[in-house]
Design a protein around this motif. Structure first.
Motif, PDB file in Angstrom:
ATOM      1  N   GLY A  67      -0.009   5.169 -12.672  1.00 51.25           N
ATOM      2  CA  GLY A  67      -0.778   4.027 -12.183  1.00 51.25           C
ATOM      3  C   GLY A  67      -2.148   3.913 -12.803  1.00 51.25           C
ATOM      4  N   THR A 111      -3.168   0.812 -14.692  1.00 48.20           N
ATOM      5  CA  THR A 111      -3.656  -0.427 -14.078  1.00 48.20           C
ATOM      6  C   THR A 111      -4.977  -0.861 -14.708  1.00 48.20           C
ATOM      7  N   ASN A 125      -3.136  -1.767  -7.449  1.00 45.75           N
ATOM      8  CA  ASN A 125      -1.711  -1.427  -7.549  1.00 45.75           C
ATOM      9  C   ASN A 125      -0.894  -2.488  -8.288  1.00 45.75           C
ATOM     10  N   TYR A 151       2.247  -1.536 -10.527  1.00 42.82           N
ATOM     11  CA  TYR A 151       3.594  -1.363  -9.962  1.00 42.82           C
ATOM     12  C   TYR A 151       4.262  -2.717  -9.698  1.00 42.82           C
ATOM     13  N   TYR A 176       4.593   1.704  -3.896  1.00 43.12           N
ATOM     14  CA  TYR A 176       3.219   1.595  -4.393  1.00 43.12           C
ATOM     15  C   TYR A 176       2.831   0.133  -4.628  1.00 43.12           C
ATOM     16  N   ALA A 236      -1.120  -0.608  -1.357  1.00 46.22           N
ATOM     17  CA  ALA A 236      -2.221  -0.170  -2.225  1.00 46.22           C
ATOM     18  C   ALA A 236      -2.874   1.102  -1.710  1.00 46.22           C
ATOM     19  N   PHE A 240      -0.749   4.169  -2.672  1.00 43.75           N
ATOM     20  CA  PHE A 240      -0.952   4.497  -4.077  1.00 43.75           C
ATOM     21  C   PHE A 240      -2.296   5.182  -4.290  1.00 43.75           C
TER      22      PHE A 240
END
Length: 274
Positions: free
Chosen positions: A146, A149, A202, A205, A234, A238, A241
């Protein structure tokens, strides 16, 4: 870090990547920061780092400031761990307590950097096994992924995915082809998360569920495999995650640290004391 991120928001992602690339090569020991010497070839020119690892000048500035206040006390490895946490937080991500006490390596390994870091074309099984080799579970691998992101990547890293793979949203592939021709433009940069490239959230994802992962290795997390359910979780939660990412970062930061009499506290992150 606040000054660096205000000046260039991308820097939060760049420092986070440096920390990941440090920890996965002989542990979190600051070896990625070392310049080449007559006795060893460092990690900066390894394939995963060459022409892409960046942010060294930010660590330089922090190190110089810390040395002014308390010389030979805080390692470059610890500075990199702290700067990574702060970069994530400054871009809207979670914070966590960084374990301190790492010491700095006195050597680096080009070969280990070339073999220990998963590439953008990695399969799910390769990702799981490479993280497992560092003591990280499949869930922790998915949480740490992640990190994509935020940040940007070069055309050469995602060209095969947008032109050859079928598990990609066609309109997304067409969008990315505008910045990444079938040949040439290898170093053209695009954000890993097209929606909020400078906010740690997030969306990564949600992109995967929509088949809008930029790297082949990203989309591998959601293509009918063992991580699909977690990716959906996820994407929908949020807070989950953020908390899992923070925990996984603490665990990654504890990979094979040099402590006690191991290593040294380098006075200049680029070179061994001497």
């Amino acid at each position: 870090m606040a000054q660096a991120v205000i000046r260039e928001p991308r820097m939060g992602a760049s420092i986070l990547r440096l920390f990941f690339h440090d920890c996965f090569v002989n542990g979190c020991d600051g070896s990625v920061l070392l310049d080449d010497t007559a006795t060893f070839t460092g990690e900066k020119n390894a394939l995963p780092n060459r022409n892409s690892a960046r942010g060294f000048e930010v660590i330089d500035t922090i190190k110089a400031s810390v040395e002014t206040e308390c010389s030979a006390t805080v390692s470059c490895a610890d500075i990199l761990a702290l700067a990574s946490r702060d970069g994530v937080y400054l871009l809207g991500g979670p914070s966590w307590t960084v374990q301190l006490g790492r010491r700095d390596a006195t050597t680096a390994s080009l070969s280990a950097a070339n073999s220990n870091l998963p590439g953008p074309g990695s399969s799910l099984s390769t990702l799981i096994s490479m993280f497992a080799a560092k003591g990280l579970s499949a869930q922790e691998m998915t949480a740490l992924s992640g990190a994509h992101t935020i940040g940007q990547t070069q055309c050469t890293n995602f060209r095969a995915h947008i032109y050859n793979d079928t598990n990609i949203d066609p309109s997304f592939a067409d969008l990315r082809k505008q910045n990444c021709p079938a040949s040439g433009g290898d170093s053209n940069l695009v954000p890993l998360d097209v929606l909020t490239p400078y906010r740690f959230d997030n969306n990564y994802y949600q992109n995967l569920v929509a088949q809008r992962g930029l790297l082949h290795s990203d989309q591998e997390l959601f293509r009918g495999g063992s991580q699909d359910a977690l990716v959906k979780q996820y994407g929908n939660d949020a807070a989950l995650f953020a908390s899992d990412f923070a925990r996984a970062m603490v665990k990654m930061g504890s990979i094979s640290p040099l402590t006690g009499t191991g290593g040294e506290i380098r006075l200049n992150y680029r070179k061994v004391n001497g």
